[in-house]
Design an enzyme around this catalytic site. Structure first.
Site, PDB file in Angstrom:
ATOM      1  N   GLU A 282      12.273  -1.623   9.235  1.00 46.25           N
ATOM      2  CA  GLU A 282      12.423  -0.652   8.201  1.00 46.25           C
ATOM      3  C   GLU A 282      12.123   0.836   8.881  1.00 46.25           C
ATOM      4  O   GLU A 282      11.026   0.760   9.294  1.00 46.25           O
ATOM      5  CB  GLU A 282      11.745  -1.148   6.927  1.00 46.25           C
ATOM      6  CG  GLU A 282      11.518  -2.083   6.426  1.00 46.25           C
ATOM      7  CD  GLU A 282      10.777  -2.511   5.690  1.00 46.25           C
ATOM      8  OE1 GLU A 282       9.781  -1.531   5.186  1.00 46.25           O
ATOM      9  OE2 GLU A 282      10.305  -3.786   4.904  1.00 46.25           O
TER      10      GLU A 282
ATOM     11  N   ASP B  79       2.219   4.878  -0.090  1.00 45.54           N
ATOM     12  CA  ASP B  79       1.729   4.614   1.263  1.00 45.54           C
ATOM     13  C   ASP B  79       0.367   5.241   1.280  1.00 45.54           C
ATOM     14  O   ASP B  79      -0.002   6.094   0.447  1.00 45.54           O
ATOM     15  CB  ASP B  79       2.659   5.506   2.250  1.00 45.54           C
ATOM     16  CG  ASP B  79       3.990   4.956   2.244  1.00 45.54           C
ATOM     17  OD1 ASP B  79       4.210   3.683   2.225  1.00 45.54           O
ATOM     18  OD2 ASP B  79       4.990   5.805   2.282  1.00 45.54           O
TER      19      ASP B  79
END
Length: 271
Positions: free
Chosen positions: A53, A64
């Site tokens: 990815e 994140d």
């Protein structure tokens, strides 16, 4: 050229036929530079990753943790653009022949134009897109263009997702389902936990898609643990941390290759 969703599907099927989970690596484009980022993706494949990815750096990456936020900040300060993300996909796929997806928040795609982004990602040889913050009920436009260009649309499910919601998400997705193993942001953790196994079980009950688990895996032991119940093991922060800690670009790329090798052995051990 259409996207390579078929290659993604075959790759996951081959891993299953081998009695193991697929190893899926995550690396942000443009980190620490576009060129080194491309070499890092190739190194992940070289070390044993089945799928990569490529992250599209974002100024407000809500899913994140601090490690990936740091890398995104470096990439953004370096001037990374969507063209660089697409170049990363193109060069990594061309060099390896393996499936490369883009993981991105919806806002940059929406601003760029969903149809344009899908067409250009497919032209670059991309296998699909992971869109963690795009609600399924608002995804019809994207899915229409993705399908037209042969791209997978991977949605994220979480332990908080009720069974009815899981069924709606998995019915709309393709390629695989990204199961976030625990609540919160990405990052390495001491234990991946039982929540992940329960989420995989509940998700599988709603669909035939492979279920791949991310958020928290950082070493071969954890990779083997997750591989014992999931179709794929997704690792991001651990790769990025190795690169951040490395002394120079060559060492950063070598660190990615080494960790991919360790994790690949981990997922095979579980079988």
């Amino acid at each position: 050229m259409s996207g390579t969703v078929d290659l993604l599907n075959r790759t996951l099927a081959v891993a299953r036929a081998e009695g193991r989970a697929a190893l899926i690596a995550y690396l942000p484009a443009g980190f620490p530079t576009v060129e080194v980022g491309i070499e890092a993706v190739k190194a992940a494949f070289d070390g044993g990753a089945d799928i990569v990815e490529v992250g599209l750096p974002h100024s407000d990456p809500v899913l994140d943790g601090p490690v990936i936020q740091t890398a995104d900040d470096i990439a953004l300060r370096g001037g990374v653009r969507i063209a660089d993300v697409l170049r990363t996909v193109r060069e990594a796929h061309a060099a390896t022949g393996k499936p490369v997806l883009v993981m991105t928040y919806w806002n940059p795609v929406d601003r760029y134009g969903a149809e344009r982004f899908a067409a250009e990602l497919a032209e670059a040889g991309g296998a699909g897109c992971i869109l963690p913050d795009l609600p399924v009920q608002e995804s019809a436009l994207w899915r229409e263009h993705a399908e037209k260009h042969g791209l997978a649309t991977v949605f994220v499910v979480a332990p908080s997702s009720k069974d009815e919601r899981l069924a709606k998400i998995t019915a709309a997705g393709s390629g695989f389902v990204y199961a976030a193993s625990l609540m919160g942001v990405t990052g390495t953790r001491a234990s991946v936990g039982e929540q992940a196994a329960d989420l995989v079980r509940r998700t599988r009950a709603t669909c035939e898609l492979p279920v791949c688990v991310g958020l928290g895996v950082s070493n071969p032991e954890q990779a083997a643990e997750v591989a014992s119940f999931a179709d794929g093991v997704i690792v991001g922060s651990a790769f990025v941390k190795r690169m951040l800690d490395a002394d120079g670009d060559a060492a950063a790329v070598a660190a990615v290759r080494e960790l991919a090798g360790d994790l690949a052995r981990g997922v095979r051990r579980s079988g």
